[in-house]
Design a protein around this motif. Structure first.
Motif, short mmCIF file in Angstrom:
data_model
loop_
_atom_site.label_atom_id
_atom_site.label_comp_id
_atom_site.label_asym_id
_atom_site.label_seq_id
_atom_site.Cartn_x
_atom_site.Cartn_y
_atom_site.Cartn_z
N LYS A 15 0.69 -1.10 0.05
CA LYS A 15 0.01 0.07 0.01
C LYS A 15 0.83 1.42 0.02
O LYS A 15 1.65 1.40 0.89
N PRO A 16 0.64 2.10 -0.78
CA PRO A 16 1.69 3.34 -1.01
C PRO A 16 1.16 4.41 0.05
O PRO A 16 -0.02 4.39 0.39
N ILE A 17 2.17 5.02 0.67
CA ILE A 17 2.16 6.09 1.65
C ILE A 17 1.67 7.63 0.80
O ILE A 17 2.41 7.93 0.27
N THR A 18 0.64 7.83 1.19
CA THR A 18 0.05 9.04 0.42
C THR A 18 0.11 10.37 1.21
O THR A 18 0.15 11.38 0.90
N SER A 23 21.03 6.53 -4.00
CA SER A 23 22.27 6.00 -3.16
C SER A 23 21.59 4.94 -2.25
O SER A 23 22.02 3.99 -2.19
N LEU A 24 20.50 5.02 -1.75
CA LEU A 24 20.05 3.99 -0.80
C LEU A 24 19.28 2.72 -1.80
O LEU A 24 19.42 1.61 -1.38
N LYS A 25 18.79 3.01 -3.05
CA LYS A 25 18.27 1.94 -3.59
C LYS A 25 17.34 1.00 -3.02
O LYS A 25 17.64 -0.08 -3.03
N PRO A 26 16.27 1.38 -2.31
CA PRO A 26 15.37 0.55 -1.44
C PRO A 26 15.16 -0.58 -2.28
O PRO A 26 14.66 -0.88 -3.51
N ARG A 27 15.08 -1.57 -1.71
CA ARG A 27 14.77 -2.97 -2.02
C ARG A 27 13.57 -3.73 -1.21
O ARG A 27 13.33 -3.38 -0.03
N ASP A 28 12.79 -4.64 -1.72
CA ASP A 28 11.74 -5.31 -1.22
C ASP A 28 12.50 -6.06 0.18
O ASP A 28 13.60 -6.90 -0.21
N GLY A 29 11.77 -6.06 1.09
CA GLY A 29 12.36 -6.64 2.17
C GLY A 29 13.58 -6.26 3.12
O GLY A 29 14.11 -6.56 4.10
N GLY A 30 13.97 -4.90 2.43
CA GLY A 30 15.11 -4.31 3.13
C GLY A 30 14.61 -3.57 4.32
O GLY A 30 13.67 -3.39 4.70
N ARG A 31 15.52 -3.07 5.14
CA ARG A 31 15.60 -2.49 6.52
C ARG A 31 16.39 -1.31 6.28
O ARG A 31 17.26 -1.21 6.06
N TYR A 32 15.78 -0.19 6.73
CA TYR A 32 16.44 1.41 6.58
C TYR A 32 16.09 2.17 7.86
O TYR A 32 15.15 1.99 8.48
N SER A 59 9.27 8.48 0.78
CA SER A 59 9.88 7.98 -0.40
C SER A 59 10.20 6.46 -0.43
O SER A 59 10.23 5.93 -1.37
N ILE A 60 11.03 6.32 0.61
CA ILE A 60 11.88 5.01 0.96
C ILE A 60 10.68 3.67 0.93
O ILE A 60 10.61 2.65 0.09
N LEU A 61 9.50 4.16 1.87
CA LEU A 61 8.69 3.46 1.94
C LEU A 61 7.82 3.04 0.55
O LEU A 61 7.21 1.78 0.48
N ASN A 62 7.65 4.05 -0.15
CA ASN A 62 6.83 3.93 -1.45
C ASN A 62 7.73 3.36 -2.72
O ASN A 62 7.11 2.80 -3.70
N ALA A 63 8.98 3.31 -2.41
CA ALA A 63 9.95 2.79 -3.52
C ALA A 63 9.90 1.12 -3.20
O ALA A 63 10.44 0.36 -4.41
N ALA A 64 9.83 0.74 -2.27
CA ALA A 64 9.84 -0.73 -1.94
C ALA A 64 9.07 -1.52 -0.85
O ALA A 64 8.64 -0.47 0.06
N GLU A 68 0.91 0.87 7.96
CA GLU A 68 0.59 -0.69 8.33
C GLU A 68 1.82 -1.61 8.75
O GLU A 68 1.83 -2.47 8.23
N GLY A 69 2.52 -1.13 9.74
CA GLY A 69 3.78 -1.86 10.26
C GLY A 69 5.07 -1.85 9.66
O GLY A 69 5.88 -2.74 9.90
N ARG A 70 4.99 -0.89 8.63
CA ARG A 70 6.37 -0.93 8.09
C ARG A 70 7.04 0.18 8.42
O ARG A 70 8.40 0.47 8.23
N LEU A 71 6.78 1.14 9.25
CA LEU A 71 7.32 2.41 9.92
C LEU A 71 7.23 2.21 11.49
O LEU A 71 6.22 2.21 11.99
N PHE A 72 8.46 2.73 12.05
CA PHE A 72 8.56 2.20 13.40
C PHE A 72 9.38 3.85 13.87
O PHE A 72 10.32 4.10 13.40
N LEU A 73 8.67 4.50 14.88
CA LEU A 73 9.45 5.64 15.44
C LEU A 73 9.94 5.48 16.58
O LEU A 73 9.65 5.01 17.64
#
Length: 324
Positions: free
Chosen positions: A2-5, A22-31, A44-49, A74-79
């Motif tokens: 789901k894209p972050i709007t 530089s980062l080249k976000p990939r599926d399953g990656g951790r940033y 943008s990182i979350l929407n890229a992969a 939905e569980g992909r961002l931790f602050l």
């Protein structure tokens, strides 16, 4: 995925395209976004992969603002609230990371809100704290000896008229203590002539005080030492700086990690045995913002991007590697 709007109005992340390249976000990656701010890089990182991002910010209002984005992710961002220099304590248990990014500029939200005391264009309390603890800029200008105040303006603001400014501040505070950014800016403008660049005479002094209030160079020194150790093999550490003091620290520390400097520096106290082929520089010269971006966002004019890549596993990583 789901894209972050969610987009925070008025927030323009600097050199976003170059950071993503530089980062080249990939599926399953951790940033790790060590300067979450308005969440521009994170979004943008979350929407890229289909990846996860851990966002750090010492400003509690930034963390509060980011909760809506975390819910949308939905569980992909931790602050995590705290200084990025403590990234190993705040998020080290989720390491290794495939990418870590730091944007060392002051958040647009902090600059544009006069009550935060960062801007000489918006009158407000003379605060300048990125967090909510510690001495304010008013505390410094109202209590420091003249010589110490001049040293801050010269060292951190690179203000050549620092002694003249410090003398004017000390004389002015005898009758009226400084309470607002407007008071301080006017005092500086009265003793510093405008130059041909058009830059406000108070710019360098405000920078120096802000750096001192937040111990920004100390925070950066610690982060430059810690961040590379939290990278996975192939992971990249990206730093976007905005003035020469920061850029020199980043350049020196990354060169040391990559084994390109023979003698350690007190500004980047990395043990010599750590400087090895475990890291390499992504590029030998810093990348700069494009002319198109500078036209859209003048704050990008001084931005420089440096990056360091881990080429081998760390032998010093203490994080547990627990998945996010």
């Amino acid at each position: 995925m789901k894209p972050i709007t969610l987009v925070h109005e008025g927030h323009l992340p600097v050199m976003l395209n170059e950071v993503l390249d530089s980062l080249k976000p990939r599926d399953g990656g951790r940033y790790l976004d060590g300067t979450f701010g308005g969440g521009g890089y994170t979004r943008s990182i979350l929407n890229a992969a289909d990846c996860t991002v851990h966002g750090i910010d010492r400003d509690p209002t930034a963390i509060e603002r980011g909760k809506a984005m975390a819910a949308e992710a939905e569980g992909r961002l931790f602050l995590h609230q705290g200084p990025f220099s403590a990234m190993d304590e705040l998020a080290g248990s989720y390491a290794p990371f495939d990418g870590i990014v730091l944007d060392l500029g002051v958040s647009s939200f902090q600059i544009d809100q006069g009550e935060r005391g960062f801007s000489f264009r918006h009158d407000g309390p003379l605060d300048m704290r990125m967090g909510d603890t510690g001495p304010t800029a008013a505390d410094l200008v109202n209590t420091l000896p003249e010589a110490e105040l001049a040293d801050i303006l010269y060292r951190y603001g690179e203000e050549r008229l620092s002694r003249r400014i410090a003398r004017s501040i000390v004389q002015a505070r005898l009758s009226t203590p400084f309470e607002t950014t407007g008071q301080l800016a006017e005092t500086i403008r009265r003793c510093v002539p405008r130059d041909r660049s058009g830059i406000d005479p108070a710019t360098r002094s405000f920078q120096g005080l802000r750096i001192a209030v937040n111990d920004e160079l100390g925070e950066l020194e610690r982060a430059l030492e810690v961040a590379p150790q939290l990278l996975a093999p192939g992971g990249i550490f990206v730093v976007v700086t905005f003035h020469s003091l920061e850029d020199r620290l980043a350049k020196r520390a990354m060169a040391l990690h990559a084994g390109r400097v023979s003698n350690p520096s007190r500004y980047a106290p990395i043990a010599q045995e750590q400087a090895s082929s475990a890291f390499r520089l992504a590029h030998t010269r810093p990348r700069a913002a494009t002319e198109d971006e500078i036209r859209l966002n003048p704050r990008a004019r001084s931005a420089r991007l440096r990056a360091l890549i881990r080429t081998a596993p760390s032998t010093d990583l203490t994080a547990s590697g627990t998945p996010a």
